[in-house]
Design a protein around this motif. Structure first.
Motif, mmCIF file in Angstrom:
data_model
loop_
_atom_site.group_PDB
_atom_site.id
_atom_site.type_symbol
_atom_site.label_atom_id
_atom_site.label_comp_id
_atom_site.label_asym_id
_atom_site.label_seq_id
_atom_site.Cartn_x
_atom_site.Cartn_y
_atom_site.Cartn_z
ATOM 1 N N ASN A 25 1.809 8.401 -6.414
ATOM 2 C CA ASN A 25 1.364 9.555 -5.920
ATOM 3 C C ASN A 25 -0.069 9.256 -5.786
ATOM 4 O O ASN A 25 -1.010 10.150 -6.143
ATOM 5 C CB ASN A 25 1.381 10.763 -7.140
ATOM 6 N N ILE A 26 -0.528 8.131 -5.429
ATOM 7 C CA ILE A 26 -2.006 7.820 -5.085
ATOM 8 C C ILE A 26 -2.490 8.201 -3.867
ATOM 9 O O ILE A 26 -1.634 8.186 -2.465
ATOM 10 C CB ILE A 26 -2.104 6.221 -5.130
ATOM 11 N N ASN A 27 -3.530 8.899 -3.639
ATOM 12 C CA ASN A 27 -4.300 8.935 -2.504
ATOM 13 C C ASN A 27 -4.728 7.636 -1.620
ATOM 14 O O ASN A 27 -5.366 6.950 -2.115
ATOM 15 C CB ASN A 27 -5.885 10.022 -2.462
ATOM 16 N N GLU A 28 -4.144 7.467 -0.475
ATOM 17 C CA GLU A 28 -4.346 6.097 0.210
ATOM 18 C C GLU A 28 -5.809 5.959 0.518
ATOM 19 O O GLU A 28 -6.427 4.930 0.616
ATOM 20 C CB GLU A 28 -3.744 6.518 1.818
ATOM 21 N N TRP A 87 -8.164 6.852 -1.072
ATOM 22 C CA TRP A 87 -8.904 6.210 -2.363
ATOM 23 C C TRP A 87 -8.890 4.914 -2.642
ATOM 24 O O TRP A 87 -9.506 4.313 -3.199
ATOM 25 C CB TRP A 87 -8.521 7.263 -3.814
ATOM 26 N N LEU A 88 -7.483 4.570 -2.385
ATOM 27 C CA LEU A 88 -7.161 3.214 -2.765
ATOM 28 C C LEU A 88 -7.754 2.309 -1.639
ATOM 29 O O LEU A 88 -8.317 1.351 -2.170
ATOM 30 C CB LEU A 88 -5.476 3.007 -2.422
ATOM 31 N N LEU A 133 0.845 -1.182 0.099
ATOM 32 C CA LEU A 133 0.123 0.037 0.022
ATOM 33 C C LEU A 133 0.914 1.288 0.065
ATOM 34 O O LEU A 133 0.570 2.168 -0.799
ATOM 35 C CB LEU A 133 -0.880 0.013 1.112
ATOM 36 N N CYS A 181 1.259 3.913 -3.264
ATOM 37 C CA CYS A 181 0.907 5.337 -2.893
ATOM 38 C C CYS A 181 2.189 6.168 -3.276
ATOM 39 O O CYS A 181 1.895 7.418 -3.875
ATOM 40 C CB CYS A 181 0.318 5.642 -1.698
ATOM 41 N N LYS A 182 3.276 5.939 -2.804
ATOM 42 C CA LYS A 182 4.533 6.633 -3.046
ATOM 43 C C LYS A 182 4.954 6.613 -4.627
ATOM 44 O O LYS A 182 5.352 7.875 -5.041
ATOM 45 C CB LYS A 182 5.680 5.971 -2.180
#
Length: 128
Positions: free
Chosen positions: A57-60, A62-63, A49, A53-54
């Motif tokens: 550049n994903i919003n945690e 959202w994931l 996870l 995200c890193k």
């Protein structure tokens, strides 16, 4: 829950235009593990996870829960850096086109840059 997270992982991968193998390499897991996560057969570990995200550049939120925007807003400078990093580190068809574009820009002389600037102004490209 795993299935919904898996669908979002697949969405990230497809949005980035990379294979399961390439995705796995970027976050440190094998293609088979990516497939199992995407299909909801395996849970997403905390380390995976964080890596996803890193790396992308994903919003945690959202994931994990589908809340908010997929991507975390970044500065224009970071977007440009990510564009170049992706173009240079990936072997996708998109990355190959991006490298061609970069090589074309590198070869421009001063007069060609002026022409390109006029073109951008004529077509009102955003200048951030």
């Amino acid at each position: 829950m795993n299935y919904e997270i898996g669908k979002r992982v697949r969405k990230i991968r497809l949005q980035k235009g990379i294979s399961q193998e390439q995705f796995g390499e970027l976050i440190g897991i094998k293609k088979a593990a990516v497939s199992k996560i995407e299909n909801g057969d395996n849970s997403l570990s905390k380390n995976n996870l964080i890596s996803i995200c890193k790396q992308f550049n994903i919003n945690e939120e959202w994931l994990l829960y589908g809340k908010g925007e997929m991507f975390i807003p970044t500065s224009r400078e970071n977007e440009i850096r990510a564009f170049f990093e992706n173009a240079m580190s990936s072997d996708t068809d998109l990355a190959k086109i991006q490298r061609k574009f970069i090589n074309t820009l590198i070869s421009l002389d001063k007069e060609e840059w002026i022409v390109l600037d006029r073109f951008m102004k004529k077509y009102h490209f955003n200048q951030k």
